[in-house]
Design a protein around this motif. Structure first.
Motif, PDB file in Angstrom:
ATOM      1  N   UNK A 176       0.946  -1.175   0.103  1.00 58.37           N
ATOM      2  CA  UNK A 176       0.021  -0.113   0.130  1.00 58.37           C
ATOM      3  C   UNK A 176       0.861   1.344   0.176  1.00 58.37           C
ATOM      4  N   UNK A 177       2.101   1.261   0.650  1.00 57.68           N
ATOM      5  CA  UNK A 177       2.915   2.299   0.793  1.00 57.68           C
ATOM      6  C   UNK A 177       3.421   2.550  -0.831  1.00 57.68           C
ATOM      7  N   UNK A 178       3.574   1.738  -1.671  1.00 56.48           N
ATOM      8  CA  UNK A 178       3.958   1.697  -3.089  1.00 56.48           C
ATOM      9  C   UNK A 178       2.885   2.425  -3.985  1.00 56.48           C
ATOM     10  N   UNK A 179       1.562   1.984  -3.676  1.00 59.21           N
ATOM     11  CA  UNK A 179       0.489   2.382  -4.378  1.00 59.21           C
ATOM     12  C   UNK A 179       0.238   3.772  -4.021  1.00 59.21           C
ATOM     13  N   UNK A 180       0.248   4.115  -2.898  1.00 59.41           N
ATOM     14  CA  UNK A 180       0.066   5.243  -2.468  1.00 59.41           C
ATOM     15  C   UNK A 180       1.146   6.409  -2.706  1.00 59.41           C
ATOM     16  N   UNK A 181       2.171   6.111  -2.892  1.00 64.46           N
ATOM     17  CA  UNK A 181       3.267   6.931  -3.783  1.00 64.46           C
ATOM     18  C   UNK A 181       2.802   7.050  -5.291  1.00 64.46           C
ATOM     19  N   UNK A 182       2.344   6.216  -5.937  1.00 64.06           N
ATOM     20  CA  UNK A 182       2.191   6.219  -7.454  1.00 64.06           C
ATOM     21  C   UNK A 182       1.067   7.140  -7.485  1.00 64.06           C
ATOM     22  N   UNK A 183      -0.010   6.807  -6.714  1.00 63.84           N
ATOM     23  CA  UNK A 183      -1.299   7.615  -6.840  1.00 63.84           C
ATOM     24  C   UNK A 183      -0.881   9.223  -6.218  1.00 63.84           C
ATOM     25  N   UNK A 184      -0.089   9.512  -5.392  1.00 59.79           N
ATOM     26  CA  UNK A 184       0.309  10.622  -4.723  1.00 59.79           C
ATOM     27  C   UNK A 184       0.788  11.662  -5.776  1.00 59.79           C
ATOM     28  N   UNK A 185       1.464  10.920  -6.645  1.00 67.72           N
ATOM     29  CA  UNK A 185       2.187  11.691  -7.810  1.00 67.72           C
ATOM     30  C   UNK A 185       1.455  12.092  -8.848  1.00 67.72           C
ATOM     31  N   UNK A 186       0.080  11.676  -8.903  1.00 69.76           N
ATOM     32  CA  UNK A 186      -1.098  11.960 -10.151  1.00 69.76           C
ATOM     33  C   UNK A 186      -1.817  12.881  -9.819  1.00 69.76           C
ATOM     34  N   UNK A 187      -2.701  13.515 -10.603  1.00 68.32           N
ATOM     35  CA  UNK A 187      -3.861  14.705 -10.223  1.00 68.32           C
ATOM     36  C   UNK A 187      -5.207  13.757 -10.024  1.00 68.32           C
ATOM     37  N   UNK A 188      -5.993  14.569  -9.438  1.00 68.29           N
ATOM     38  CA  UNK A 188      -7.321  14.055  -9.217  1.00 68.29           C
ATOM     39  C   UNK A 188      -8.106  13.530 -10.667  1.00 68.29           C
ATOM     40  N   UNK A 189      -7.679  14.298 -11.651  1.00 70.62           N
ATOM     41  CA  UNK A 189      -8.112  13.834 -12.908  1.00 70.62           C
ATOM     42  C   UNK A 189      -7.306  12.512 -13.510  1.00 70.62           C
ATOM     43  N   UNK A 190      -6.283  12.289 -13.216  1.00 69.95           N
ATOM     44  CA  UNK A 190      -5.606  10.889 -13.542  1.00 69.95           C
ATOM     45  C   UNK A 190      -6.080   9.806 -12.788  1.00 69.95           C
ATOM     46  N   UNK A 191      -6.508  10.171 -11.503  1.00 62.77           N
ATOM     47  CA  UNK A 191      -7.231   9.201 -10.578  1.00 62.77           C
ATOM     48  C   UNK A 191      -8.471   9.028 -11.103  1.00 62.77           C
ATOM     49  N   UNK A 192      -9.280   9.801 -11.659  1.00 63.01           N
ATOM     50  CA  UNK A 192     -10.699   9.409 -12.027  1.00 63.01           C
ATOM     51  C   UNK A 192     -10.643   8.831 -13.361  1.00 63.01           C
ATOM     52  N   UNK A 193      -9.621   9.045 -14.129  1.00 64.16           N
ATOM     53  CA  UNK A 193      -9.594   8.297 -15.532  1.00 64.16           C
ATOM     54  C   UNK A 193      -9.182   6.872 -15.212  1.00 64.16           C
ATOM     55  N   UNK A 194      -8.656   6.658 -14.026  1.00 62.19           N
ATOM     56  CA  UNK A 194      -7.943   5.082 -13.757  1.00 62.19           C
ATOM     57  C   UNK A 194      -9.497   4.643 -12.908  1.00 62.19           C
ATOM     58  N   UNK A 195      -9.982   5.239 -12.035  1.00 63.00           N
ATOM     59  CA  UNK A 195     -11.149   4.386 -11.406  1.00 63.00           C
ATOM     60  C   UNK A 195     -12.329   4.245 -12.269  1.00 63.00           C
ATOM     61  N   UNK A 196     -12.420   5.225 -13.292  1.00 64.34           N
ATOM     62  CA  UNK A 196     -13.696   5.059 -14.334  1.00 64.34           C
ATOM     63  C   UNK A 196     -13.377   3.868 -15.043  1.00 64.34           C
ATOM     64  N   UNK A 197     -12.282   3.491 -15.453  1.00 64.51           N
ATOM     65  CA  UNK A 197     -12.050   2.082 -16.165  1.00 64.51           C
ATOM     66  C   UNK A 197     -12.417   1.036 -15.620  1.00 64.51           C
ATOM     67  N   UNK A 198     -12.231   1.014 -14.182  1.00 62.19           N
ATOM     68  CA  UNK A 198     -12.374   0.058 -13.401  1.00 62.19           C
ATOM     69  C   UNK A 198     -14.111  -0.420 -13.476  1.00 62.19           C
ATOM     70  N   UNK A 199     -14.845   0.379 -13.772  1.00 66.14           N
ATOM     71  CA  UNK A 199     -16.314   0.333 -13.581  1.00 66.14           C
ATOM     72  C   UNK A 199     -16.809  -0.714 -14.768  1.00 66.14           C
ATOM     73  N   UNK A 200     -15.895  -0.705 -15.922  1.00 65.35           N
ATOM     74  CA  UNK A 200     -16.341  -1.320 -17.145  1.00 65.35           C
ATOM     75  C   UNK A 200     -16.300  -2.729 -17.083  1.00 65.35           C
ATOM     76  N   UNK A 201     -15.270  -3.240 -16.166  1.00 64.48           N
ATOM     77  CA  UNK A 201     -15.086  -4.631 -15.949  1.00 64.48           C
ATOM     78  C   UNK A 201     -16.422  -5.326 -15.260  1.00 64.48           C
ATOM     79  N   UNK A 202     -16.872  -4.352 -14.099  1.00 60.11           N
ATOM     80  CA  UNK A 202     -17.939  -4.974 -13.491  1.00 60.11           C
ATOM     81  C   UNK A 202     -19.428  -4.685 -14.432  1.00 60.11           C
ATOM     82  N   UNK A 203     -19.433  -3.563 -15.305  1.00 60.34           N
ATOM     83  CA  UNK A 203     -20.488  -3.757 -16.183  1.00 60.34           C
ATOM     84  C   UNK A 203     -20.505  -4.740 -16.902  1.00 60.34           C
ATOM     85  N   UNK A 204     -19.489  -5.226 -17.506  1.00 63.33           N
ATOM     86  CA  UNK A 204     -19.674  -6.566 -18.250  1.00 63.33           C
ATOM     87  C   UNK A 204     -19.961  -7.509 -17.704  1.00 63.33           C
TER      88      UNK A 204
END
Length: 210
Positions: free
Chosen positions: A112-140
């Motif tokens: 979790x320290x690793x992924x916190x560091x990765x996401x911490x370097x990104x913008x909220x817009x990049x975060x949402x682009x990533x979280x939004x893509x996750x929804x399509x797996x569940x949709x399918x």
């Protein structure tokens, strides 16, 4: 029926029979399929909002590209993603993991320290682009489960996210709508696609082998 047969049976329904409702039992199976979908780092960074209240649907129709489909469907599932990642959200998810697995809290801290560091370097817009893509797996998976149950479905991106987010108070939950899934039963007289052959690109063109 096999999964392939179920997928050949389903299509994006263009007209629903408003008098027919999906049972709570079938609805819960469809939602469970979405809940069990794989997600990046197991974070499940989205939620599914179930809208069956007709008054709410009527309000949401204002922003829909296919309003009659929304209005006449039995249920509208709204797949809404986290608007951003945070250390607190990540810790909450992994604390739940350790609780369920009866492990000490912090058992996965090196990861979790690793992924916190990765996401911490990104913008909220990049975060949402990533979280939004996750929804399509569940949709399918939700559509596949619906097809097995012979519940019709229509995935939809043609709607006003602003309207849906406001009506459902998603901002207060730290969520943004991504896509909708209409559920119900086709009106065979009005659904012009109902009796047409399913069309997909031929396998030999669709698959590229190297």
């Amino acid at each position: 029926m096999s999964l392939i047969e179920d997928l050949n049976w389903r299509h994006a329904v263009k007209a629903y029979d408003s008098t027919k409702k999906v049972s709570e039992e079938d609805l819960n199976k469809i939602l469970e399929a979405a809940r069990l979908a794989p997600t990046s780092s197991g974070l499940q960074p989205f939620r599914v909002i179930v809208v069956e209240n007709q008054e709410l649907k009527e309000k949401m129709v204002k922003g829909a590209l296919n309003p009659e489909v929304m209005r006449d469907s039995s249920h509208v599932l709204v797949f809404a993603a986290w608007d951003s990642y945070s250390d607190e959200k990540i810790d909450e998810v992994y604390d739940h993991h350790t609780d369920v697995r009866e492990l000490p809290k912090g058992r996965f801290s090196s990861y979790t320290d690793q992924i916190k560091q990765i996401y911490g370097a990104q913008t909220p817009e990049q975060h949402f682009a990533h979280t939004a893509r996750q929804t399509y797996i569940a949709l399918g998976l939700a559509m596949a489960q619906a097809a097995e149950l012979k519940v019709d479905s229509t995935p939809a991106e043609g709607f006003s996210n602003e309207v849906v987010d406001e009506i459902l108070d998603l901002r207060e939950l730290g969520l943004k709508s991504v896509t909708l899934l209409y559920l119900g039963y086709r009106d065979t007289e009005k659904d012009w696609l109902s009796n047409m052959k399913k069309v997909r690109i031929p396998m030999e063109e669709f698959i590229i082998r190297k």
